[in-house]
Design an enzyme around this catalytic site. Structure first.
Site, PDB file in Angstrom:
ATOM      1  N   GLY A   1       0.085   5.874  -2.338  1.00 19.58           N
ATOM      2  CA  GLY A   1      -1.244   5.369  -2.622  1.00 19.58           C
ATOM      3  C   GLY A   1      -2.012   5.161  -1.336  1.00 19.58           C
ATOM      4  O   GLY A   1      -1.542   5.502  -0.243  1.00 19.58           O
ATOM      5  N   GLY A   2      -3.188   4.570  -1.472  1.00 21.07           N
ATOM      6  CA  GLY A   2      -4.045   4.394  -0.316  1.00 21.07           C
ATOM      7  C   GLY A   2      -3.454   3.470   0.732  1.00 21.07           C
ATOM      8  O   GLY A   2      -3.720   3.610   1.919  1.00 21.07           O
ATOM      9  N   MET A   3      -2.644   2.498   0.296  1.00 20.51           N
ATOM     10  CA  MET A   3      -2.127   1.515   1.243  1.00 20.51           C
ATOM     11  C   MET A   3      -0.746   1.847   1.777  1.00 20.51           C
ATOM     12  O   MET A   3      -0.315   1.277   2.759  1.00 20.51           O
ATOM     13  CB  MET A   3      -2.089   0.133   0.579  1.00 20.51           C
ATOM     14  CG  MET A   3      -3.452  -0.521   0.442  1.00 20.51           C
ATOM     15  SD  MET A   3      -4.297  -0.703   2.026  1.00 20.51           S
ATOM     16  CE  MET A   3      -3.145  -1.742   2.890  1.00 20.51           C
ATOM     17  N   GLY A   4      -0.010   2.754   1.129  1.00 16.32           N
ATOM     18  CA  GLY A   4       1.320   3.031   1.637  1.00 16.32           C
ATOM     19  C   GLY A   4       2.118   3.978   0.771  1.00 16.32           C
ATOM     20  O   GLY A   4       1.670   4.443  -0.274  1.00 16.32           O
TER      21      GLY A   4
ATOM     22  N   VAL B   1       6.048   4.382  -0.964  1.00 18.57           N
ATOM     23  CA  VAL B   1       7.228   3.622  -1.346  1.00 18.57           C
ATOM     24  C   VAL B   1       8.417   4.561  -1.463  1.00 18.57           C
ATOM     25  O   VAL B   1       8.344   5.595  -2.125  1.00 18.57           O
ATOM     26  CB  VAL B   1       7.004   2.872  -2.678  1.00 18.57           C
ATOM     27  CG1 VAL B   1       8.286   2.151  -3.090  1.00 18.57           C
ATOM     28  CG2 VAL B   1       5.870   1.878  -2.537  1.00 18.57           C
TER      29      VAL B   1
ATOM     30  N   LYS C   1       8.621  -0.144   1.326  1.00 17.55           N
ATOM     31  CA  LYS C   1       7.220   0.260   1.340  1.00 17.55           C
ATOM     32  C   LYS C   1       6.780   0.493   2.785  1.00 17.55           C
ATOM     33  O   LYS C   1       6.774  -0.409   3.613  1.00 17.55           O
ATOM     34  CB  LYS C   1       6.346  -0.803   0.700  1.00 17.55           C
ATOM     35  CG  LYS C   1       4.869  -0.418   0.662  1.00 17.55           C
ATOM     36  CD  LYS C   1       4.048  -1.428  -0.100  1.00 17.55           C
ATOM     37  CE  LYS C   1       2.590  -1.006  -0.173  1.00 17.55           C
ATOM     38  NZ  LYS C   1       1.761  -1.975  -0.909  1.00 17.55           N
TER      39      LYS C   1
ATOM     40  N   ASP D   1      -4.356  -9.082  -9.662  1.00 19.02           N
ATOM     41  CA  ASP D   1      -4.369  -7.724 -10.199  1.00 19.02           C
ATOM     42  C   ASP D   1      -3.296  -7.568 -11.271  1.00 19.02           C
ATOM     43  O   ASP D   1      -2.517  -6.614 -11.264  1.00 19.02           O
ATOM     44  CB  ASP D   1      -4.162  -6.696  -9.088  1.00 19.02           C
ATOM     45  CG  ASP D   1      -4.637  -5.300  -9.502  1.00 19.02           C
ATOM     46  OD1 ASP D   1      -5.434  -5.204 -10.453  1.00 19.02           O
ATOM     47  OD2 ASP D   1      -4.202  -4.314  -8.875  1.00 19.02           O
TER      48      ASP D   1
END
Length: 522
Positions: free
Chosen positions: A39-42, A44, A59, A156
């Protein structure tokens, strides 16, 4: 190999990941095996902890440990994220084992959950029953209570951020936008963090955010899992935001006894939502199969609360259809927790700053201008100060003909709004199923053609909620369904009833609760 995964930002997706058997050793301890999600942040990874000889999820955050001020801020958030989750030891909150710096970036080592996300599960097998949904809701509610007790907000909660263990228990994951309760709002310029349709109204409008905001998201999650569709999803982002902030949720009849709990959790004002304790006892009764869920307010004495894991087991045992169409155990597709940017550290006591979303929305949907502009031009935002509205709850019986809506005094020009709240009824308790305010579907209604002379309104289905204003000259009969707003063309009492003539109601059963609002014009 193509497999279903949850992205590193918590969204379910199907993707092909070629990086298997990487062989990279992180911090001299964690051997990376294959990619579980991106994803955009990392990214896994499934990994092996060679020191403790156990499988883990690692992650890899897309944040260099060396960089400019923005990088340092994001790095600090990642560290606080890991700390926030690690200090919440709970069976329904994913475990964080370690936080290491390697290859000039940060890595978070977490519990590996061998099971699908709740979003993936319902996509594969269909919506859950109300009992099964309530049982999982109990577990998530307990997880949120633990998170809130630690001074953290999740922010979230959604089906994609809930994983299912092999035994069916739920695990709350992805604390990527969790914020310590210190008045900080975690966004970057032009970016709104979170899933719009599961975002509480106060987040959308920039008001104060607290534990009740997570409970609202839980309500939206339960509605989606049991009802099969998100109650606020719209074709466009701005329309979704508008629906969250100002529109009533779209809730299907299949929610059954879960409906009153969901409706209470989805109230627009945080102060009007039930407490976690009140919601817990209601969900507990539904999961146990009890007919009466009781009040949604917290009891004077908290008392003993049975294990939420036991409630899931009972609900699954009591209704195998809640697992898969074939009655098989929950799928064991391998997925894992994915985290997003962390909360800020608690600071010294200081006044809480108002949390504002307007600037965050400027680069995406320009919510402030779009929503408030739309409200202005539709006449919703600016109301005449002289208007007064009276609201009451009315119980409508299926065994009686037209019934007066108590306390609803109507004059010509008044605006009348009727909203279905809860309940079920039937026009033939021996042969016909229960239905709600919208009445029977077309096929079922067609099967009653032999008794169509019993209908009050021939063009509407049996069982639909009806309304009429007796003082109007021609006394038209309105089909209410779940919601209806109309103008009174005369003075007189408002009456409600089932679409089944009084002469035919002897074999009926059930009641509906309806909210009646009358706005008097100046």
């Amino acid at each position: 190999m193509r497999e279903h995964v949850i992205s590193a930002d918590g969204d379910h997706q199907a993707a092909t990941y070629p990086q298997r058997g990487s062989g990279r050793l992180i911090a001299g301890r964690y051997l990376l095996l294959d990619v579980l999600g991106r994803g955009g942040m990392g990214t896994v990874w499934r990994a092996d902890d060679q020191l403790l000889d156990r499988p883990v999820a690692v992650k890899e955050l897309h944040i260099l440990t060396q960089g400019d001020e923005e990088h340092r801020i994001r790095l600090g958030r990642a560290v606080r994220e890991a700390r926030a989750v690690a200090r919440v030891p709970h069976p329904h909150v994913v475990g964080v084992h370690d936080l290491v710096e390697s290859e000039d970036r940060l890595w978070i080592v977490m519990e590996l959950v061998e099971g699908p996300s709740l979003a993936h599960h319902i996509a594969a097998t269909g919506p859950l029953t109300s009992r099964h949904t309530a049982a999982l809701g109990l577990q998530l509610l307990e997880a949120l209570e633990a998170v809130h007790a630690a001074g953290t907000l999740h922010r979230d909660v959604k089906p994609a951020n809930v994983l299912l263990r092999r035994d069916g228990d739920a695990v709350l994951t992805d604390f990527g936008i969790a914020a310590l309760d210190d008045g900080e709002f975690l966004t970057t310029t032009g970016e709104l963090i979170g899933s719009l349709e599961f975002m509480a109204p106060e987040r959308v409008t920039g008001a104060e955010v607290g534990p009740a905001s997570d409970l609202w998201s839980l309500g939206a999650t339960l509605a989606t899992v049991c009802g099969g569709q998100s109650p606020f999803r719209r074709p466009a982002r701005l329309a979704t935001l508008f629906a969250v902030a100002y529109e009533e949720p779209v809730l299907p009849e299949r929610l059954g006894r879960l409906r009153p709990v969901v409706e209470a959790l989805l109230r627009k004002s945080p102060g009007e939502r039930p407490s976690a304790v009140g919601a817990h006892f209601a969900l507990q009764r539904i999961a146990a199969g009890e007919e009466d869920i009781g009040p949604l307010s917290p009891p004077t004495v908290r008392g003993h609360r049975p294990s939420a894991s036991a409630a899931v087991a009972d609900a699954m045992t009591g209704d195998r259809a809640s697992l898969t169409p074939a009655g098989e155990p929950i799928p064991t597709a391998q997925h894992t927790l994915l985290l997003k940017p962390p909360p800020r550290e608690p600071r010294s006591r200081r006044p809480r700053r108002p949390k504002r979303l307007w600037w965050a929305l400027a680069g995406t949907t320009v919510l402030a201008a779009g929503v408030n502009g739309a409200l202005y031009f539709t006449g919703v935002l600016l109301k005449e100060a002289q208007e007064t509205t009276t609201t009451s709850q009315v119980v409508v019986r299926s065994t009686t003909g037209w019934q007066q809506a108590t306390g609803a005094s109507v004059r010509r020009g008044d605006r009348i709004t009727l909203r279905f709240s809860s309940g079920e009824w039937t026009v033939d308790r021996q042969n016909m199923p229960m239905t709600g305010a919208t009445g029977y579907d077309a096929v079922t209604d067609k099967s009653l053609d032999g008794a169509k002379n019993c209908k009050v309104k021939p063009a509407a289905p049996f069982g639909v909620l009806l309304a009429r204003l007796v003082g109007e000259r021609e006394t038209p009969v309105h089909t209410v369904g779940r919601k209806l707003t109309f103008r009174a063309t005369g003075d007189g009492p408002l009456q409600l009833g089932i679409n089944d003539a009084e002469k035919c109601t002897k074999d009926n059963t059930g009641t509906l609760t309806v909210q009646v609002s009358v706005t008097h014009q100046p």
